[in-house]
Write an enzyme that holds these catalytic residues in place. Structure first.
Site, PDB file in Angstrom:
ATOM      1  N   MET A   1     -15.826  -0.688   7.705  1.00  0.00           N
ATOM      2  CA  MET A   1     -15.273  -0.299   5.983  1.00  0.00           C
ATOM      3  C   MET A   1     -15.262  -1.206   4.493  1.00  0.00           C
ATOM      4  SD  MET A   1     -11.980   1.042   7.662  1.00  0.00           S
ATOM      5  CE  MET A   1     -11.238   2.324   6.855  1.00  0.00           C
TER       6      MET A   1
ATOM      7  N   ASN B   1       0.989  -0.843   0.116  1.00  0.00           N
ATOM      8  CA  ASN B   1      -0.213   0.071  -0.160  1.00  0.00           C
ATOM      9  C   ASN B   1       0.435   1.478  -0.251  1.00  0.00           C
ATOM     10  OD1 ASN B   1      -1.964  -1.281  -0.020  1.00  0.00           O
ATOM     11  ND2 ASN B   1      -3.025  -1.054   2.223  1.00  0.00           N
TER      12      ASN B   1
ATOM     13  N   ASP C   1     -10.085  -5.484  -5.735  1.00  0.00           N
ATOM     14  CA  ASP C   1     -10.854  -6.368  -4.907  1.00  0.00           C
ATOM     15  C   ASP C   1     -12.134  -6.327  -5.098  1.00  0.00           C
ATOM     16  OD1 ASP C   1      -8.148  -7.545  -4.207  1.00  0.00           O
ATOM     17  OD2 ASP C   1      -7.863  -6.944  -2.054  1.00  0.00           O
TER      18      ASP C   1
END
Length: 435
Positions: free
Chosen positions: A342, A23, A121
């Site tokens: 989330m 990330n 994803d």
């Protein structure tokens, strides 16, 4: 479609070193577009998503040289902006979620940035509003081609402003920061993400000549500059991989040492695994996990109520590790409620764990209650398909602890986030074959 065949039930032993942070890499690599000078980046993970982004940068005209394992130089002194309108870019950019972060630096330096609607994803909707609302507040004009799902922003000049983000989006904050560093005047970003990887980006930009203050807080102040220079940057180890190896050690009752973890950047990760009863010892900058021969017991809250583990923006617990925690809980002594706030589709892989014999109640798309086996019965081998990166590694850990031989299809999803994972697992004693 690739496949792993895993013979579970074997204890592992040895040392494993986490790769560079995926990330962080996606942000840092996009930032090379902000300067025409040479930028050296170290500890880049050799994984599918990162390699796709490096290929995109090369197609854009960035001069790239590999210096050694995980180490590259980048020089963006002759960018081909026409490539952004090409069919190839629309196809390649769509296949990579992180490609959205190309827009901020392109807008800052060249006054325009385009991107096809990114994929990635299948874990639910991930809005792009935060990114584009930030660009608009800086003075960019937004346009969207509905037929081609193609986004664009253009500006003759960007002007600093105050903005309150509607969500503490990591990629949104990174994108806006990269646009604002070359805007005219001062930009303040409130409700900014403050993850270690975002801090790394800001520190790198400051070494390049940017003027960013408030790093590590949710209020960033950016004084725009006209030009940025070169620098050298080394990426942090991947905290999601570190959490994965903690979970792997616990589930296989193995003694493992995780090397060079950058303890000070792990936040709540060690504390959350300790709440599950896992022994985590700090040895210099390494994590040592002893064998849990007698298992591990989940803590209750002080009043005796069932433990809840939920994700939250940093410094809360990262959503990327909730699936690992869920798998680890299947063999704990006790119960835990996993609350995935989330993302809306990230818990749907639990049906595969239930097929393996796990005791899980999926309450709704966001919550699952896990009743641990306390190793009194093992998970059973099965055949399954990896739906995304994080579910994929969780199913792999389950398979390594299960009795019998499991098969995992669509392992390209796992390869998107984990470098040479089968080779690294075999080095510590795992029985895993890539078919």
């Amino acid at each position: 479609m690739g496949t792993f065949r895993i013979e579970g039930g074997h204890q592992l032993q040895g040392e494993i070193t986490p790769q560079g942070a995926k990330n962080e890499a996606l942000q840092i690599l996009c930032a090379v577009l902000l300067s025409e000078e040479k930028i050296t980046i170290n500890n880049i993970p050799d994984i599918v998503d990162v390699n796709k982004l490096i290929a995109l940068l090369e197609d854009l005209g960035v001069k790239i040289q590999k210096k050694g394992k995980g180490s590259y130089t980048f020089k963006a002194d002759d960018i081909n902006l026409e490539y952004l309108q090409s069919t190839k870019f629309k196809e390649d950019g769509r296949g990579l979620r992180g490609s959205i972060m190309l827009v901020g630096p392109l807008l800052a330096r060249f006054g325009k940035g385009y991107i096809p609607k990114p994929g990635g994803d299948k874990i639910g909707r991930r809005r792009l509003d935060t990114h584009f609302e930030g660009f608009i507040k800086l003075g960019a004009k937004f346009r969207y081609n509905k037929e081609e799902y193609f986004y664009g922003v253009e500006a003759e000049k960007l002007t600093g402003t105050h903005m309150l983000l509607d969500e503490a989006s990591v990629t949104g904050t990174a994108n806006i920061v990269m646009a604002a560093v070359m805007a005219e005047g001062i930009t303040t970003i409130y409700n900014a993400a403050c993850e270690p990887y975002l801090q790394q980006l800001c520190k790198m930009l400051n070494r390049m000549g940017a003027k960013i203050s408030g790093i590590g807080s949710n209020l960033l102040t950016i004084e725009g500059v006209k030009v940025l220079g070169g620098t050298e940057h080394t990426m942090l180890p991947d905290m999601i991989e570190i959490g994965s190896w903690i979970g792997l050690a616990a589930m296989t009752r193995s003694e493992l040492t995780i090397k060079n973890v950058s303890w000070d950047d792990l936040g709540q990760i060690p504390a959350v695994f300790r709440k599950l009863g896992i022994t985590i010892e700090r040895k210099n900058d390494d994590i040592f996990i002893p064998k849990h021969e007698k298992g591990y017991q989940i803590q209750n809250f002080i009043d005796g109520s069932i433990l809840t583990i939920a994700d939250a923006p940093w410094p809360g617990f990262t959503p990327d590790l909730l699936s690992i925690v869920l798998v680890v809980a299947t063999q704990a002594k006790g119960e835990v409620l996993i609350h995935q706030k989330m993302f809306e589709s990230r818990l749907f892989f639990v049906d595969k764990l239930i097929d393996m014999g796990a005791k899980i109640i999926l309450c709704d798309p966001h919550r699952a209650t896990v009743i641990g086996h306390d190793f009194k019965s093992t998970l059973k081998a099965t055949t399954m398909t990896s739906p995304d990166i994080r579910a994929g590694i969780s199913l792999l850990i389950a398979a390594l602890s299960a009795k019998g031989t499991s098969t995992i299809h669509n392992i390209e999803q796992i390869d998107r986030g984990y470098e040479n994972i089968d080779e690294r697992l075999r080095a510590i004693g795992a029985h895993i074959v890539r078919v």
